[in-house]
Design an enzyme around this catalytic site. Structure first.
Site, mmCIF file in Angstrom:
data_model
loop_
_atom_site.group_PDB
_atom_site.id
_atom_site.type_symbol
_atom_site.label_atom_id
_atom_site.label_comp_id
_atom_site.label_asym_id
_atom_site.label_seq_id
_atom_site.Cartn_x
_atom_site.Cartn_y
_atom_site.Cartn_z
ATOM 1 N N LYS A 35 -3.647 -2.434 -1.555
ATOM 2 C CA LYS A 35 -2.940 -2.593 -0.282
ATOM 3 C C LYS A 35 -1.745 -3.535 -0.425
ATOM 4 C CE LYS A 35 -6.512 -4.060 1.985
ATOM 5 N NZ LYS A 35 -7.461 -3.932 0.854
ATOM 6 N N THR A 36 -2.003 -4.672 -1.037
ATOM 7 C CA THR A 36 -0.926 -5.644 -1.171
ATOM 8 C C THR A 36 0.158 -5.093 -2.096
ATOM 9 O OG1 THR A 36 -2.478 -7.433 -0.753
ATOM 10 C CG2 THR A 36 -0.409 -8.037 -1.810
ATOM 11 N N ASP A 220 0.327 -7.942 6.083
ATOM 12 C CA ASP A 220 -0.834 -7.804 5.199
ATOM 13 C C ASP A 220 -2.034 -8.487 5.870
ATOM 14 O OD1 ASP A 220 -2.349 -7.148 3.017
ATOM 15 O OD2 ASP A 220 -1.325 -8.470 1.589
ATOM 16 N N GLU A 221 -3.246 -8.095 5.503
ATOM 17 C CA GLU A 221 -4.471 -8.718 6.045
ATOM 18 C C GLU A 221 -4.470 -8.686 7.580
ATOM 19 O OE1 GLU A 221 -6.860 -9.791 4.026
ATOM 20 O OE2 GLU A 221 -5.920 -10.453 2.155
ATOM 21 N N GLN A 251 -13.042 -6.647 5.733
ATOM 22 C CA GLN A 251 -12.722 -7.995 5.267
ATOM 23 C C GLN A 251 -12.270 -8.905 6.402
ATOM 24 O OE1 GLN A 251 -10.890 -8.440 1.254
ATOM 25 N NE2 GLN A 251 -10.459 -6.263 1.464
ATOM 26 N N ARG A 602 -13.769 -9.995 -5.197
ATOM 27 C CA ARG A 602 -12.757 -10.780 -5.915
ATOM 28 C C ARG A 602 -12.919 -10.602 -7.419
ATOM 29 N NH1 ARG A 602 -9.590 -10.185 -2.745
ATOM 30 N NH2 ARG A 602 -11.228 -8.974 -1.776
HETATM 31 P P1 ATP Z 1 -7.615 -6.993 -1.211
HETATM 32 O O1 ATP Z 1 -8.327 -6.111 -0.243
HETATM 33 O O2 ATP Z 1 -8.569 -7.828 -1.960
HETATM 34 O O3 ATP Z 1 -6.484 -7.734 -0.589
HETATM 35 P P2 ATP Z 1 -5.723 -5.073 -2.179
HETATM 36 O O4 ATP Z 1 -6.137 -3.778 -1.583
HETATM 37 O O5 ATP Z 1 -4.606 -5.786 -1.552
HETATM 38 O O6 ATP Z 1 -6.983 -6.012 -2.319
HETATM 39 P P3 ATP Z 1 -4.257 -5.377 -4.599
HETATM 40 O O7 ATP Z 1 -4.463 -6.828 -4.733
HETATM 41 O O8 ATP Z 1 -2.952 -4.865 -4.169
HETATM 42 O O9 ATP Z 1 -5.410 -4.759 -3.679
HETATM 43 O O10 ATP Z 1 -4.628 -4.648 -5.952
HETATM 44 C C1 ATP Z 1 -5.829 -4.953 -6.641
HETATM 45 C C2 ATP Z 1 -5.583 -4.934 -8.150
HETATM 46 O O11 ATP Z 1 -5.368 -3.605 -8.591
HETATM 47 C C3 ATP Z 1 -4.366 -5.721 -8.547
HETATM 48 O O12 ATP Z 1 -4.613 -6.343 -9.781
HETATM 49 C C4 ATP Z 1 -3.318 -4.644 -8.661
HETATM 50 O O13 ATP Z 1 -2.285 -5.046 -9.530
HETATM 51 C C5 ATP Z 1 -4.109 -3.485 -9.220
HETATM 52 N N1 ATP Z 1 -3.569 -2.150 -8.868
HETATM 53 C C6 ATP Z 1 -3.307 -1.692 -7.644
HETATM 54 N N2 ATP Z 1 -2.856 -0.424 -7.687
HETATM 55 C C7 ATP Z 1 -2.821 -0.054 -8.979
HETATM 56 C C8 ATP Z 1 -2.459 1.131 -9.700
HETATM 57 N N3 ATP Z 1 -2.024 2.218 -9.067
HETATM 58 N N4 ATP Z 1 -2.556 1.113 -11.026
HETATM 59 C C9 ATP Z 1 -3.001 0.021 -11.679
HETATM 60 N N5 ATP Z 1 -3.377 -1.112 -11.070
HETATM 61 C C10 ATP Z 1 -3.298 -1.164 -9.738
HETATM 62 MG MG MG Z 2 -4.480 -7.669 -0.640
#
Ligand code: ATP
Ligand code: MG
Length: 727
Positions: A35-36, A220-221, A251, A602
């Protein structure tokens, strides 16, 4: 134009969300699904492809750290400085707006921000000036009331008292507090948000300007926004705007601070044309970790529901360690950190997560003595916390009446009617006589120099300290600490405060008793002096510098949005996590479960869960049951860690706990010493009775760790200790 840096690191679903035509959008997806990353790449896409100016971007994230990382990522993607972008937290952005538009916001140009402590002090002053009794009108409750109204966007005149005199008084205090803030030119945290909202609402020019400017508002969040944050965002984006919202309902962990997960549904009502994107592939965690987290959160009702999977391997099982007590828990973690380092890992890969701030202390001590650099995020280290310092100040006065800093700190804490004026006169007198405040106070009481009320109050304080000193003299250290906490009124003072914060303070104070109990004085100093020296040193030392490779310690709340290769979630006991308060409250329990989900997700490669069968926390012992969250995990994903030291005999009688933990059955070998199993009760000639915590080495080198009731934990040479087995 080469778009590959923006698009190639994305999967199809992410790419769709990043490249969708400009319009309101909701990305709803589970932890670690990117997402981020999507939000960041969307910003780069808007600038690169949609031709958006960096000035038109407003991105809101949850912490300053996240904002900094996001800005750096965007700069990396675009190869341009990101200074033109507004990236920040809700509070940070509100502050920025108010600085720019102080006039329209009705603030003085140089307005100052009140932090939580300042705010409390302000309310105290107000109560005092109105002659209101603080035991009836508890300052923290007043603060809580005010902030709560502001979070809901309500000013005093919008509030109805419903003919309830108490509420009427609260509303009046809110009103008077606002006037006091206006006079002083100060703004508290909640006010920043509300003011920024009103700034836009009441100034059409300003609103028009920012609506035209920030064509792209990204959040975000989003699941943790409160009412006023939502209202502000809605106003700024406008109903024909294109907010880009990223959220995970699983979350949402700040309900207790006013967050409304319903804002997700509200968003879909306010922007019915919003496109919904879901991301289902998790890139962060191994299959086992993900599957366990999914299984856990499935126990919650009323979820929006999602299906997370990973193409990665299963990875290692989740490791569960049943510690004998909190020290054993810390020792276990310490050992695993050493193993990790021996295998060439870095300390910054490792996060220790816990539910309650007070839990950090035992780890801090263990890391300090094992020389493992660590950093505690969000929240002060134990001995630096205000309430702990208050208690230490009392103890310091007992040890040394002339400690002026301690005198000043506690002479009117809890409030006992010794005002700034009297204190000022004492300072002058002390300076003139070249004496300490204590001596000046004694003289002032004798000569009645301060006027009747102040003299009586001051005399009461002097007597209190003398009486505490006399009562404490025959006691052992931890009893002295306990006595001081009660006799000073500190515990009572914090107990009366409402909300989580007061409770946390009481917990920290009680934890100080535990610290004293486990303290092993070295050298010749009397125990109290040695303990105070230890506390003073600890508050300055130990914590690693920014640049140093160190273990990361934080509460589960603080860990949101972050990721670490190795995660320990410690203190997994019912009553601690889930928190006691939530045990009988279904909504509360679900929020705790989401918090556990946040914690587990995490972890990238390794996840450890630990609990202690016996825990001394907040000054008292409890015999914990493994958290229900552990039992909610699929058994085949979790592996029990056997204790490192395998003692000669199996546990005497299979206890209920042992039934749950087949993995802890000891392996038969030569007994180290009869009766000296882990957990056995023993007696030592000098130290008295205690419980065996640990045994290391063999033969004449064998060392045994015993937790003595009176003396705390000690390591002894087994051959010389002459321990008598009691059971
Ligand atoms: P959270 O819910 O904990 O905030 P999130 O959904 O925001 O998580 P991110 O932090 O953006 O997720 O991504 C999680 C991990 O996966 C990070 O290390 C990110 O770099 C990696 N990642 C995300 N998308 C890809 C992708 N398409 N290919 C490889 N790695 C990825
Ligand atoms: Mg995130």
């Amino acid at each position: 134009m080469d778009l590959s840096p923006i698009l190639s690191p994305l999967n199809d679903a992410q790419r769709a969300a990043v490249t969708a035509p400009v319009g309101p959008m909701l990305v709803l997806a589970g932890a670690g699904s990117g997402k981020t990353r999507v939000l960041t790449h969307r910003i780069a896409w808007l600038i690169q492809v949609e031709g958006a100016s960096p000035h038109s971007i407003l991105a809101v994230t949850f912490t300053n750290k996240a904002a900094g990382e996001m800005r750096a990522r965007i700069e990396g993607l675009l190869g341009i400085p990101g200074a033109a972008l507004w990236v920040g937290t809700f509070h940070g952005i509100a502050h920025r707006l108010l600085r720019l538009h102080w006039r329209e916001a009705g603030l003085p140009q140089g307005f100052q921000i009140l932090d939580a402590e300042d705010q409390l002090r302000m309310v105290r002053k107000l109560l005092r000036s109105q002659g209101l009794d603080e035991s009836r009108w508890i300052p923290r409750e007043v603060v809580w009331f005010i902030n709560h109204q502001k979070d809901e966007g309500l000013r005093p005149k919008a509030l109805k008292d419903g003919n309830d005199p108490t509420r009427r008084q609260f509303i009046r205090l809110y009103h008077d507090y606002e006037e006091a803030c206006a006079r002083a030119g100060v703004v508290d945290f909640a006010e920043l948000l509300l003011r920024a909202f009103e700034l836009l609402r009441d100034n059409p020019e300003v609103l028009r300007h920012y609506r035209a400017r920030f064509r792209h508002v990204l959040v975000d969040e989003f699941q943790d926004t409160n009412a006023i944050q939502y209202a502000w965002m809605k106003l700024l984006a406008g109903s024909d705007g294109a907010p880009y919202i990223v959220a995970d309902d699983d979350q949402s962990i700040y309900r207790w601070r006013g967050a409304r997960v319903e804002n997700l549904q509200q968003f879909q009502r306010d922007w019915p044309q919003a496109q919904l994107f879901r991301l289902e592939q998790n890139y962060r965690s191994t299959g086992n970790i993900l599957q366990a987290a999914n299984a856990l959160i499935a126990h919650n009702a009323g979820r929006l529901g999602k299906n997370l999977w990973t193409s990665g391997g299963h990875g290692e099982p989740i490791r569960l360690y049943a510690a004998f007590n909190e020290r054993d828990e810390a020792d276990f973690v310490t050992q695993r950190i050493r193993d990790h380092m021996q295998q060439g890992g870095e300390r910054r890969d490792i996060a220790i997560l816990y539910r309650s701030n007070a839990q950090s202390r035992v780890f801090e001590e263990a890391f300090l003595s094992a020389r493992i650099p660590y950093k505690v995020y969000g929240g002060l280290r134990f001995f630096e916390r205000a309430e702990v310092k208050d208690a230490l100040a009392y103890l310091r006065l007992l040890a040394n009446r002339d400690d002026d800093a301690s005198f000043e700190r506690v002479v009117n804490l809890p409030t006992r009617g010794i005002g700034a004026k009297s204190l000022g006169e004492l300072r002058v007198a002390a300076r003139e006589q070249g004496s300490s405040l204590w001596r000046a106070a004694t003289a002032a009481v004798a000569s009645q120099a301060l006027g009747g009320r102040a003299t009586a109050a001051l005399a009461g304080f002097l007597q209190l300290i003398e009486r505490m000193a006399a009562d404490a003299a025959p006691l052992v250290l931890h009893e002295q600490v306990d006595l001081v906490l009660t006799a000073s009124g500190l515990i009572e003072h914090h107990r009366r405060e409402k909300a989580e914060r007061g409770e946390a303070r009481v917990e920290n104070l009680e934890e100080l008793v535990s610290a004293a109990r486990g303290f092993e004085p070295e050298g010749e100093l009397p125990p109290l002096d040695a303990f105070l020296a230890h506390a003073a040193l600890e508050s300055g030392e130990g914590q690693a510098g920014e640049w140093e490779d160190c273990v990361q310690m934080m509460t589960l709340h603080t860990a949101k949005g972050l990721e670490f290769p190795v995660v320990f979630i410690c203190g997994m006991e019912d009553g601690l996590f889930p928190h006691q308060r939530s045990l009988n409250d279904l909504d509360g329990l679900e929020e705790e479960r989401r918090l556990c989900y946040v914690g587990m997700t995490r972890a990238m490669r390794q996840l450890y869960l630990t609990y202690a069968e016996q825990r001394r926390l907040h000054g008292s012992d409890s015999y914990g049951q493994a958290s229900r969250f552990i039992t909610e995990l699929p058994e085949d994903l979790v592996e029990e860690v056997r204790p490192r030291i395998r003692l000669g005999r199996p546990y005497a009688a299979p206890t209920a706990a042992a039934h749950h933990r087949p993995g802890r059955r000891a392996v038969a070998s030569e007994p180290v010493a009869p009766g000296m199993r882990l957990g056995a009760r023993v007696r030592h000639g000098k130290f008295g009775e205690g419980t065996v915590l640990n045994v290391e080495g063999q033969g004449p080198q064998a060392r045994i760790q015993v937790n003595f009731e009176r003396q705390g934990t000690k390591w002894l040479m087994l051959a010389y200790a002459n321990l008598e087995a009691l059971s």
